[in-house]
Design a protein around this motif. Structure first.
Motif, PDB file in Angstrom:
ATOM      1  N   PRO A 125       0.805  -1.224   0.000  1.00  0.00           N
ATOM      2  CA  PRO A 125       0.000   0.000   0.000  1.00  0.00           C
ATOM      3  C   PRO A 125       0.836   1.271   0.000  1.00  0.00           C
ATOM      4  O   PRO A 125       0.460   2.265  -0.632  1.00  0.00           O
ATOM      5  CB  PRO A 125      -0.839  -0.115   1.279  1.00  0.00           C
ATOM      6  N   LEU A 126       1.980   1.250   0.686  1.00  0.00           N
ATOM      7  CA  LEU A 126       2.806   2.451   0.740  1.00  0.00           C
ATOM      8  C   LEU A 126       3.466   2.739  -0.607  1.00  0.00           C
ATOM      9  O   LEU A 126       3.362   3.843  -1.141  1.00  0.00           O
ATOM     10  CB  LEU A 126       3.872   2.310   1.833  1.00  0.00           C
ATOM     11  N   VAL A 127       4.140   1.733  -1.171  1.00  0.00           N
ATOM     12  CA  VAL A 127       4.850   1.946  -2.431  1.00  0.00           C
ATOM     13  C   VAL A 127       3.884   2.257  -3.568  1.00  0.00           C
ATOM     14  O   VAL A 127       4.109   3.193  -4.350  1.00  0.00           O
ATOM     15  CB  VAL A 127       5.707   0.704  -2.789  1.00  0.00           C
ATOM     16  N   SER A 128       2.790   1.495  -3.663  1.00  0.00           N
ATOM     17  CA  SER A 128       1.847   1.720  -4.759  1.00  0.00           C
ATOM     18  C   SER A 128       1.190   3.090  -4.658  1.00  0.00           C
ATOM     19  O   SER A 128       0.980   3.767  -5.676  1.00  0.00           O
ATOM     20  CB  SER A 128       0.774   0.627  -4.775  1.00  0.00           C
ATOM     21  N   THR A 129       0.880   3.530  -3.439  1.00  0.00           N
ATOM     22  CA  THR A 129       0.258   4.840  -3.266  1.00  0.00           C
ATOM     23  C   THR A 129       1.237   5.961  -3.576  1.00  0.00           C
ATOM     24  O   THR A 129       0.866   6.960  -4.207  1.00  0.00           O
ATOM     25  CB  THR A 129      -0.289   4.999  -1.835  1.00  0.00           C
ATOM     26  N   LEU A 130       2.483   5.814  -3.167  1.00  0.00           N
ATOM     27  CA  LEU A 130       3.478   6.839  -3.470  1.00  0.00           C
ATOM     28  C   LEU A 130       3.689   6.970  -4.975  1.00  0.00           C
ATOM     29  O   LEU A 130       3.742   8.084  -5.512  1.00  0.00           O
ATOM     30  CB  LEU A 130       4.810   6.511  -2.775  1.00  0.00           C
ATOM     31  N   VAL A 131       3.799   5.834  -5.655  1.00  0.00           N
ATOM     32  CA  VAL A 131       3.984   5.870  -7.115  1.00  0.00           C
ATOM     33  C   VAL A 131       2.738   6.427  -7.800  1.00  0.00           C
ATOM     34  O   VAL A 131       2.808   7.317  -8.653  1.00  0.00           O
ATOM     35  CB  VAL A 131       4.300   4.467  -7.659  1.00  0.00           C
ATOM     36  N   GLY A 132       1.573   5.903  -7.418  1.00  0.00           N
ATOM     37  CA  GLY A 132       0.330   6.342  -8.042  1.00  0.00           C
ATOM     38  C   GLY A 132       0.028   7.808  -7.798  1.00  0.00           C
ATOM     39  O   GLY A 132      -0.387   8.521  -8.723  1.00  0.00           O
ATOM     40  N   SER A 133       0.238   8.284  -6.585  1.00  0.00           N
ATOM     41  CA  SER A 133      -0.072   9.677  -6.274  1.00  0.00           C
ATOM     42  C   SER A 133       0.891  10.643  -6.951  1.00  0.00           C
ATOM     43  O   SER A 133       0.486  11.733  -7.386  1.00  0.00           O
ATOM     44  CB  SER A 133      -0.066   9.897  -4.758  1.00  0.00           C
ATOM     45  N   ALA A 134       2.165  10.255  -7.069  1.00  0.00           N
ATOM     46  CA  ALA A 134       3.120  11.101  -7.787  1.00  0.00           C
ATOM     47  C   ALA A 134       2.737  11.203  -9.259  1.00  0.00           C
ATOM     48  O   ALA A 134       2.776  12.289  -9.861  1.00  0.00           O
ATOM     49  CB  ALA A 134       4.532  10.542  -7.641  1.00  0.00           C
ATOM     50  N   ASP A 185       0.154  19.964  -3.559  1.00  0.00           N
ATOM     51  CA  ASP A 185      -0.742  18.808  -3.696  1.00  0.00           C
ATOM     52  C   ASP A 185       0.012  17.505  -3.450  1.00  0.00           C
ATOM     53  O   ASP A 185      -0.489  16.612  -2.759  1.00  0.00           O
ATOM     54  CB  ASP A 185      -1.345  18.812  -5.103  1.00  0.00           C
ATOM     55  N   TRP A 186       1.222  17.397  -3.997  1.00  0.00           N
ATOM     56  CA  TRP A 186       2.013  16.176  -3.811  1.00  0.00           C
ATOM     57  C   TRP A 186       2.407  15.986  -2.347  1.00  0.00           C
ATOM     58  O   TRP A 186       2.407  14.859  -1.849  1.00  0.00           O
ATOM     59  CB  TRP A 186       3.266  16.230  -4.687  1.00  0.00           C
ATOM     60  N   LEU A 187       2.721  17.072  -1.647  1.00  0.00           N
ATOM     61  CA  LEU A 187       3.072  16.960  -0.230  1.00  0.00           C
ATOM     62  C   LEU A 187       1.905  16.403   0.585  1.00  0.00           C
ATOM     63  O   LEU A 187       2.097  15.589   1.491  1.00  0.00           O
ATOM     64  CB  LEU A 187       3.490  18.328   0.323  1.00  0.00           C
ATOM     65  N   VAL A 188       0.696  16.849   0.263  1.00  0.00           N
ATOM     66  CA  VAL A 188      -0.482  16.331   0.963  1.00  0.00           C
ATOM     67  C   VAL A 188      -0.650  14.846   0.684  1.00  0.00           C
ATOM     68  O   VAL A 188      -0.910  14.051   1.594  1.00  0.00           O
ATOM     69  CB  VAL A 188      -1.746  17.105   0.541  1.00  0.00           C
ATOM     70  N   LYS A 189      -0.499  14.453  -0.578  1.00  0.00           N
ATOM     71  CA  LYS A 189      -0.620  13.035  -0.926  1.00  0.00           C
ATOM     72  C   LYS A 189       0.440  12.204  -0.208  1.00  0.00           C
ATOM     73  O   LYS A 189       0.171  11.085   0.236  1.00  0.00           O
ATOM     74  CB  LYS A 189      -0.489  12.846  -2.442  1.00  0.00           C
ATOM     75  N   LEU A 190       1.653  12.732  -0.099  1.00  0.00           N
ATOM     76  CA  LEU A 190       2.732  12.028   0.595  1.00  0.00           C
ATOM     77  C   LEU A 190       2.381  11.815   2.062  1.00  0.00           C
ATOM     78  O   LEU A 190       2.533  10.707   2.598  1.00  0.00           O
ATOM     79  CB  LEU A 190       4.034  12.834   0.473  1.00  0.00           C
ATOM     80  N   ALA A 191       1.883  12.858   2.712  1.00  0.00           N
ATOM     81  CA  ALA A 191       1.525  12.754   4.126  1.00  0.00           C
ATOM     82  C   ALA A 191       0.375  11.763   4.335  1.00  0.00           C
ATOM     83  O   ALA A 191       0.409  10.920   5.238  1.00  0.00           O
ATOM     84  CB  ALA A 191       1.135  14.127   4.668  1.00  0.00           C
ATOM     85  N   LEU A 192      -0.631  11.845   3.471  1.00  0.00           N
ATOM     86  CA  LEU A 192      -1.784  10.967   3.629  1.00  0.00           C
ATOM     87  C   LEU A 192      -1.462   9.519   3.272  1.00  0.00           C
ATOM     88  O   LEU A 192      -2.121   8.593   3.765  1.00  0.00           O
ATOM     89  CB  LEU A 192      -2.951  11.480   2.783  1.00  0.00           C
ATOM     90  N   ALA A 193      -0.454   9.306   2.413  1.00  0.00           N
ATOM     91  CA  ALA A 193      -0.035   7.930   2.112  1.00  0.00           C
ATOM     92  C   ALA A 193       0.479   7.252   3.382  1.00  0.00           C
ATOM     93  O   ALA A 193       0.252   6.053   3.596  1.00  0.00           O
ATOM     94  CB  ALA A 193       1.060   7.941   1.043  1.00  0.00           C
ATOM     95  N   LEU A 194       1.146   8.008   4.226  1.00  0.00           N
ATOM     96  CA  LEU A 194       1.641   7.463   5.489  1.00  0.00           C
ATOM     97  C   LEU A 194       0.513   7.294   6.500  1.00  0.00           C
ATOM     98  O   LEU A 194       0.404   6.263   7.173  1.00  0.00           O
ATOM     99  CB  LEU A 194       2.721   8.390   6.059  1.00  0.00           C
ATOM    100  N   ILE A 195      -0.355   8.296   6.587  1.00  0.00           N
ATOM    101  CA  ILE A 195      -1.466   8.239   7.536  1.00  0.00           C
ATOM    102  C   ILE A 195      -2.415   7.091   7.199  1.00  0.00           C
ATOM    103  O   ILE A 195      -2.946   6.420   8.088  1.00  0.00           O
ATOM    104  CB  ILE A 195      -2.224   9.583   7.535  1.00  0.00           C
ATOM    105  N   ALA A 196      -2.621   6.844   5.893  1.00  0.00           N
ATOM    106  CA  ALA A 196      -3.584   5.841   5.453  1.00  0.00           C
ATOM    107  C   ALA A 196      -3.158   4.415   5.782  1.00  0.00           C
ATOM    108  O   ALA A 196      -3.975   3.487   5.700  1.00  0.00           O
ATOM    109  CB  ALA A 196      -3.831   5.963   3.945  1.00  0.00           C
ATOM    110  N   LEU A 197      -1.894   4.202   6.165  1.00  0.00           N
ATOM    111  CA  LEU A 197      -1.449   2.858   6.516  1.00  0.00           C
ATOM    112  C   LEU A 197      -2.221   2.309   7.718  1.00  0.00           C
ATOM    113  O   LEU A 197      -2.500   1.110   7.793  1.00  0.00           O
ATOM    114  CB  LEU A 197       0.055   2.857   6.814  1.00  0.00           C
ATOM    115  N   ALA A 198      -2.564   3.211   8.651  1.00  0.00           N
ATOM    116  CA  ALA A 198      -3.288   2.760   9.853  1.00  0.00           C
ATOM    117  C   ALA A 198      -4.682   2.242   9.501  1.00  0.00           C
ATOM    118  O   ALA A 198      -5.027   1.109   9.856  1.00  0.00           O
ATOM    119  CB  ALA A 198      -3.352   3.888  10.877  1.00  0.00           C
ATOM    120  N   PRO A 199      -5.516   3.023   8.806  1.00  0.00           N
ATOM    121  CA  PRO A 199      -6.837   2.475   8.455  1.00  0.00           C
ATOM    122  C   PRO A 199      -6.750   1.285   7.499  1.00  0.00           C
ATOM    123  O   PRO A 199      -7.593   0.375   7.567  1.00  0.00           O
ATOM    124  CB  PRO A 199      -7.564   3.656   7.796  1.00  0.00           C
ATOM    125  N   PHE A 200      -5.731   1.249   6.632  1.00  0.00           N
ATOM    126  CA  PHE A 200      -5.553   0.091   5.750  1.00  0.00           C
ATOM    127  C   PHE A 200      -5.372  -1.168   6.580  1.00  0.00           C
ATOM    128  O   PHE A 200      -6.035  -2.185   6.350  1.00  0.00           O
ATOM    129  CB  PHE A 200      -4.340   0.300   4.848  1.00  0.00           C
TER     130      PHE A 200
END
Length: 212
Positions: A125-134, A185-200
């Motif tokens: 989830p972390l790697v795919s979200t970072l790549v996809g969001s970028a 926008d990318w900074l927000v996506k980066l932060a939320l990619a980390l935060i989203a690990l908990a609900p995932f």
């Protein structure tokens, strides 16, 4: 589509609709919109569907989100707003094309990357979200606002405000405004990619034992 996939479809549609509405409201001196804080959770929905049900259902949920986004863009393009003495569309052509393209390409890339890097629960989830969001940020802002891409005089004029120069992130050297918007926008996506690990982790742990 299995009925068990319906929550994922509804969640994706809700995020897309909410983001399309909230994108109208600016924060942080116009560097971001409230939509920037809701849209990244589309990657969370995609990743949960991928982890629990597999890439096929995940792609179908992505397509459902894409169709929802197209409908929102069509509706928005018919809404005319007044400002600075002229009338303009709530969703300009370039923004509509950029939104649909970025969503579909980035989300499908997320699905593909997720399946390639499975291992520790957090890795995919972390790697795919970072790549996809970028990829999402790069595609959306380039197609929607870059002066090097043209959709014709009329379509370009609707987003020409983004070509104006301003201090990068309000503090740095002069740069086109859309570059600062993309970086924020990318900074927000980066932060939320980390935060989203908990609900995932929580959702997958709760749902997976009940999958037949």
């Amino acid at each position: 589509m299995n009925r068990t996939h319906l929550p994922g479809i509804l969640a994706m549609a809700t995020i897309v609709v909410a983001s399309n509405v909230l994108v109208q409201f600016l924060v942080l001196d116009g560097l971001l919109t409230w939509g920037a804080f809701t849209y990244p959770f589309a990657f969370l929905v995609t990743d949960i569907m991928n982890r629990v049900y597999g890439p096929g259902p995940a792609r179908r949920v992505v397509l459902a989100g894409f169709v929802t986004g197209v409908i929102c863009s069509l509706i928005g393009s018919q809404i005319m707003l007044q400002g600075d003495g002229y009338e303009y569309s709530a969703v300009p052509l370039r923004v509509a094309v950029a939104s649909g393209t970025a969503f579909l390409v980035a989300q499908l890339t997320d699905v593909a990357v997720f399946n390639r890097v499975r291992g520790e629960w957090w890795r995919a989830p972390l790697v795919s979200t970072l790549v996809g969001s970028a990829l999402d940020t790069a595609l959306f802002f380039s197609i929607a606002f870059s002066a090097s891409i043209s959709f014709g005089e009329a379509a370009d004029s609707a987003v020409s405000w983004a070509w104006e120069t301003a201090p990068f992130m309000t503090l740095g050297a002069e740069a086109p405004l859309w570059v600062s918007l993309a970086f924020a926008d990318w900074l927000v996506k980066l932060a939320l990619a980390l935060i989203a690990l908990a609900p995932f982790r929580i959702i997958v742990t709760q749902v997976s034992p009940r999958i037949s």
